[in-house]
Design an enzyme around this catalytic site. Structure first.
Site, short mmCIF file in Angstrom:
data_model
loop_
_atom_site.label_atom_id
_atom_site.label_comp_id
_atom_site.label_asym_id
_atom_site.label_seq_id
_atom_site.Cartn_x
_atom_site.Cartn_y
_atom_site.Cartn_z
N GLY A 350 -22.56 5.02 3.67
CA GLY A 350 -23.79 4.59 3.02
C GLY A 350 -23.66 3.27 2.30
N GLN A 351 -22.45 2.71 2.25
CA GLN A 351 -22.24 1.47 1.51
C GLN A 351 -22.59 0.23 2.32
OE1 GLN A 351 -19.92 2.86 3.28
NE2 GLN A 351 -18.00 1.75 3.39
N GLY A 352 -22.85 0.40 3.62
CA GLY A 352 -23.29 -0.73 4.43
C GLY A 352 -22.21 -1.45 5.21
N SER A 391 -12.90 -1.01 -3.27
CA SER A 391 -13.79 -2.16 -3.05
C SER A 391 -13.12 -3.21 -2.19
CB SER A 391 -14.24 -2.75 -4.40
OG SER A 391 -14.98 -1.81 -5.14
N THR A 394 -15.06 -5.15 2.53
CA THR A 394 -15.62 -6.43 2.95
C THR A 394 -14.56 -7.53 2.91
OG1 THR A 394 -17.83 -5.81 2.20
CG2 THR A 394 -17.38 -8.16 2.47
N ALA A 586 -16.45 -13.93 -0.31
CA ALA A 586 -16.88 -12.63 -0.82
C ALA A 586 -15.78 -11.92 -1.61
CB ALA A 586 -17.35 -11.74 0.33
N GLY A 588 -15.16 -7.72 -3.60
CA GLY A 588 -15.61 -6.34 -3.52
C GLY A 588 -16.75 -6.05 -4.48
N GLY A 590 -18.46 -2.46 -4.14
CA GLY A 590 -18.85 -1.05 -4.03
C GLY A 590 -18.74 -0.25 -5.31
N GLU A 591 -17.68 -0.45 -6.09
CA GLU A 591 -17.45 0.38 -7.27
C GLU A 591 -17.95 -0.24 -8.57
OE1 GLU A 591 -13.35 2.52 -6.64
OE2 GLU A 591 -13.48 0.76 -5.35
#
Length: 636
Positions: A350-352, A391, A394, A586, A588, A590-591
Site C-alpha cells: 500500500g506504500q506505492g 524507509s 525508493t 530522493a 525515504g 514511508g515511516e
C-alpha cells in the site's frame, strides 16, 4: 524484570542488551545550564492492526523444492529461515510474496514463524498446508511496537540554547528477541531508538543509557518508525516543557536548536548534505499561520468547557537499516517491442512501491511508466533485495534500478548511434524516442531501437546492485555514522479539549517534509495522511492491554484505532532538499509521517488544557486527570 531475583525469561537473564551513547561531558553541560528539567514518559505496546490477518501456504513441489507463499515484507529473510528449519539448501526453498493487505513492519518477522510452521507440516505430510490466523491470534502472537519507559534530563541557557541531554531508555522486548537487539553496527530497533532519542537538535553534551529487557509479554518487533516514535514522544514533549519554563515560544526554541547543514548529531555524525529540517519548520509555520493561531487560542464557548490549543513537533528518521549487509539488487529486461520487465524483491503493502519503482525505471530508459511491468517478488526470479523496511525501498532499490537500466540503455544507445549515425554521447532517450540533442528532429522510436538491438544480439537485460556507504557505531560510546542520510519533518496541529470530560477533537493539521525528491507527489501525500492517522491513534487511543501477561483486548472491538471521523483535514507540504546518494535526489518517506504526529498532538493537548499526559495513550480519562493534577485549565 530487571530487579534482582526476578524470574528469568531465558537462562541468560532478562537484560538482553545494554547500549550507551556518549558525546562530550554531560556534567559540564548541565553545569553551564540556567535551567534543568527532568521528566519521565511511558508508552505502551501497540498493535499494527493491519486489516489482513497473517496467512501462508506451503507446498512441496515435484522437484523437491519447498514453495512457500504469503503476504510478507521480507521474502528473502523468510527463505533464509525456512531452509535451515527444514535442513535443506537455500536453493531448495522458493518464496513468493502475494499481495499484502497491510504490514507497517508487522509482516517482517511474523510470516517467518508462520511460513516455517507450514513448511514443516508440508514436508512431513507431502500435502499442501495453509495456515491463517484469526484476528485474536494475530494480536496475541505477533510482534508489537516496543513499550518504553524514558527518563529525560535536559539543560539549557536562558536564551534556549541546549547545553546537555541525558536519557535512560527501559525498552521492553517481551518474551522473544525478534528485531529488538543490536545487529552490528547500528541495526535493530533498540539501537535505533538510542540514536534518535536526543532528537534532531544540536546538543554538545549527550549521554544515553539504553536497556532492552525480556519480559513475560508479547514480543516487540518492527512497527512503522522502528523505535523512533517512542523517543520522539519524550524529546518533543521535553522541548515544549523547556520552552514553557523559559517563557520562549515552542517554535522559537526549535528554530534555535534544530539541525542544519554541518550540524553534528549525538553520535558525532556531521550532516554534510540534504538537511532540510529548518526549512520544514518555516514552511509549516507559514502554512499553518502559527503566530495568528497561537494568539487566537483559548476558550471556544461561553460556558468555558472547551479550550483550543496548538502544538508543534519535529522529527528525523533514517534511510537504510544500519547494517553492513544492506544491499539491494534489481534486474531490468527490455523486450524487442520496447516493453520492459522489472525484477525487484521490494514488496508492496500500500506504500506505492509498485508505482514508484516502475516510474524510476521508465525515467532512466526514456519511456512511460505504463511500458514497465514489475514482477511480483519471487526468490527464484528476482535478485536479493533485502526486506521492505527502514524507509529504504525508493532510495536503495531506486538506485539499483537505475544501475540496471543503464546497462541495457548502453546497448540501446549503441544501436541508435549506428542507425542515426550520431555519436552516443549526443543521444537522449525521452518520451519513447531516442534523439540527437543537437538535432531533436533526428529521432527513432524506442521500440524500433529495441527490436534492432535484439536482432543484433546485444545485451537486453541488466542487473544493478546498490549498497549505502558503510555504517559505523562504536559499541562503547555510540559514536559514528550509523545511517547515510535522514528525512526531516515538522508537524503542527490545532485541536479542542473538553476540560470537563478530557475528550480531544482535532481541527486542522499541517505536516511539512524534506523528502529529497518527490518521485510521485500524490503517493507521497497519501503516505503523509496515513502516517498522521497512525500517530493520532498512538496519541489518543491505542494500547494493547495486558494483565499478568495475558492480552485483554485481542480483537478490533477492544483495540481502538482512528476512524475517518477522528482524522482532521491534513495539509501535506513537500520540500525537496536533494539527497546526493538517492535516485534523482530522493530519500525515504514511508515511516517518517507518523513519528512527529503523536508528540505534536500531545503538545497541543497540554497547550489547550494545561494538562500534560506523559503516559500514553492520552485517552479522555488520562487527559481529565492531567488537567486536575495541573490545577485546572488555564483561565486566560
Amino acid at each position: 524484570a530487571m530487579a534482582e531475583g526476578a524470574p528469568k525469561i531465558h537462562e541468560s537473564g532478562n537484560l538482553l542488551s545494554d547500549d550507551k551513547m556518549v558525546k562530550g561531558d554531560v556534567d559540564a553541560g548541565f553545569a553551564e545550564a540556567d535551567v534543568i528539567l527532568e521528566r519521565t514518559y511511558q508508552v505502551p505496546f501497540l498493535e499494527h492492526a493491519y486489516l489482513e490477518p497473517d496467512t501462508t501456504m506451503a507446498r512441496l513441489q515435484p522437484d523437491g523444492v519447498m514453495l512457500v507463499e504469503g503476504p510478507m515484507q521480507a521474502p528473502f529473510t523468510t527463505r533464509r529461515n525456512v531452509a535451515p528449519v527444514l535442513g535443506i539448501p537455500i536453493n531448495q526453498v522458493r518464496v513468493r510474496q502475494i499481495h499484502m493487505g497491510g504490514g507497517f513492519g508487522g509482516k517482517e518477522d511474523s510470516p517467518i514463524d508462520l511460513c516455517c510452521r507450514a513448511a514443516v507440516l508440508a514436508a512431513h505430510t507431502g500435502r499442501p498446508v495453509k495456515i491463517t490466523l484469526e484476528r485474536e491470534e494475530v494480536t496475541i502472537q505477533t510482534a508489537k511496537r516496543h513499550p518504553m519507559i524514558m527518563e529525560v534530563k535536559l539543560g539549557a541557557k536562558k536564551d534556549g540554547t541546549l547545553t546537555a541531554f541525558q536519557g535512560v531508555i527501559y525498552d521492553e522486548q517481551g518474551a522473544c528477541a525478534s528485531l529488538g537487539p543490536k545487529i552490528p553496527p547500528a541495526g535493530g530497533s533498540h539501537v535505533h531508538a538510542m540514536v534518535m532519542m536526543p532528537g534532531p537538535y544540536e546538543i554538545p553534551n549527550v549521554k544515553v543509557d539504553a536497556y532492552l529487557v525480556y519480559t513475560n509479554h508479547p514480543y516487540g518487533g518492527a512497527m512503522r518508525g522502528f523505535g523512533a516514535p517512542q523517543v520522539h514522544i519524550a524529546h518533543e514533549q521535553m522541548m515544549d516543557e523547556l520552552a514553557a519554563e523559559l517563557g520562549i515560544s515552542a517554535v522559537d526554541i526549535r528554530r534555535k536548536n534544530a539541525f542544519k547543514l554541518g550540524s553534528a548529531t549525538a553520535t558525532g555524525q556531521v550532516l554534510s548534505q540534504s538537511v532540510g529540517l529548518r526549512e520544514t519548520l518555516e514552511a509549516c509555520a507559514e502554512r499553518f499561520d502559527w503566530d495568528r493561531r497561537l494568539a487566537e487560542c483559548g476558550w471556544v464557548d461561553q460556558a468555558k468547557t472547551k479550550r483550543r490549543g496548538v502544538g508543534v513537533a519535529m522529527g528525523w528518521y533514517r534511510t537504510s537499516i544500519g547494517t553492513n549487509g544492506d544491499g539491494c539488487g534489481a534486474a531490468v529486461h527490455v523486450h524487442e517491442d520496447g516493453s520492459v520487465l522489472l525484477y525487484s524483491g521490494i514488496t508492496e503493502m500500500g506504500q506505492g512501491a509498485f508505482t514508484v519503482l516502475p516510474q524510476i525505471c521508465a525515467e532512466e530508459l526514456g519511456i512511460e511508466p505504463g511500458d514497465v511491468r514489475i514482477v511480483q517478488p519471487d526468490t527464484d526470479l528476482v535478485p536479493e533485495s533485502g526486506p521492505t523496511v527502514g524507509s529504504r525501498s525508493t532510495t536503495l532499490m531506486g538506485n539499483a534500478i537505475i544501475l540496471a537500466a543503464r546497462q541495457v540503455k548502453e546497448s540501446l544507445l549503441d544501436t541508435a548511434s549506428m542507425m542515426l549515425m550520431v555519436p552516443t554521447e549526443r543521444l537522449e532517450a525521452r518520451s519513447r524516442k531516442i534523439y540527437d540533442r543537437e538535432n531533436p528532429g533526428k529521432s527513432l522510436g524506442f521500440a524500433a531501437v529495441a527490436a534492432r538491438t535484439m536482432a543484433s544480439g546485444k545485451r537486453m537485460i541488466g542487473q544493478g546492485w546498490w549498497t549505502p556507504p558503510p555504517p559505523s557505531l562504536d559499541g562503547h560510546t555510540g559514536q559514528g555514522s550509523p545511517y547515510h542520510v535522514y528525512t526531516y519533518s515538522t508537524h503542527m496541529v490545532q485541536l479542542v479539549v473538553d476540560v470537563e470530560t478530557g475528550e480531544v477533537s482535532l481541527e486542522d493539521y499541517v505536516a511539512a517534509f524534506d523528502v529529497g525528491k518527490a518521485i510521485n507527489p500524490k503517493a507521497l501525500e497519501g503516505q503523509i495522511e496515513g502516517g498522521v492517522a497512525m500517530g493520532l491513534g498512538y496519541a489518543l487511543m491505542e494500547e494493547v492491554v495486558l494483565d499478568h501477561g495475558v492480552t485483554q483486548n485481542p480483537s478490533l472491538q477492544g483495540y481502538l484505532i482512528p476512524t475517518m471521523l477522528d482524522v482532521p483535514d491534513i495539509q501535506p507540504l513537500i520540500l525537496e532538499v536533494p539527497n546526493e546518494m538517492g535516485p534523482y535526489g530522493a530519500k525515504g518517506i514511508g515511516e517518517m509521517p507518523n513519528i512527529p504526529a503523536t508528540p505534536a498532538i500531545l503538545n497541543a493537548i497540554a497547550h489547550a488544557s494545561g494538562g500534560r499526559v506523559r503516559r500514553l495513550p492520552a485517552d479522555p480519562e488520562k487527559v481529565f486527570w492531567a488537567i486536575r493534577e495541573a490545577g485546572g485549565p488555564p483561565q486566560a
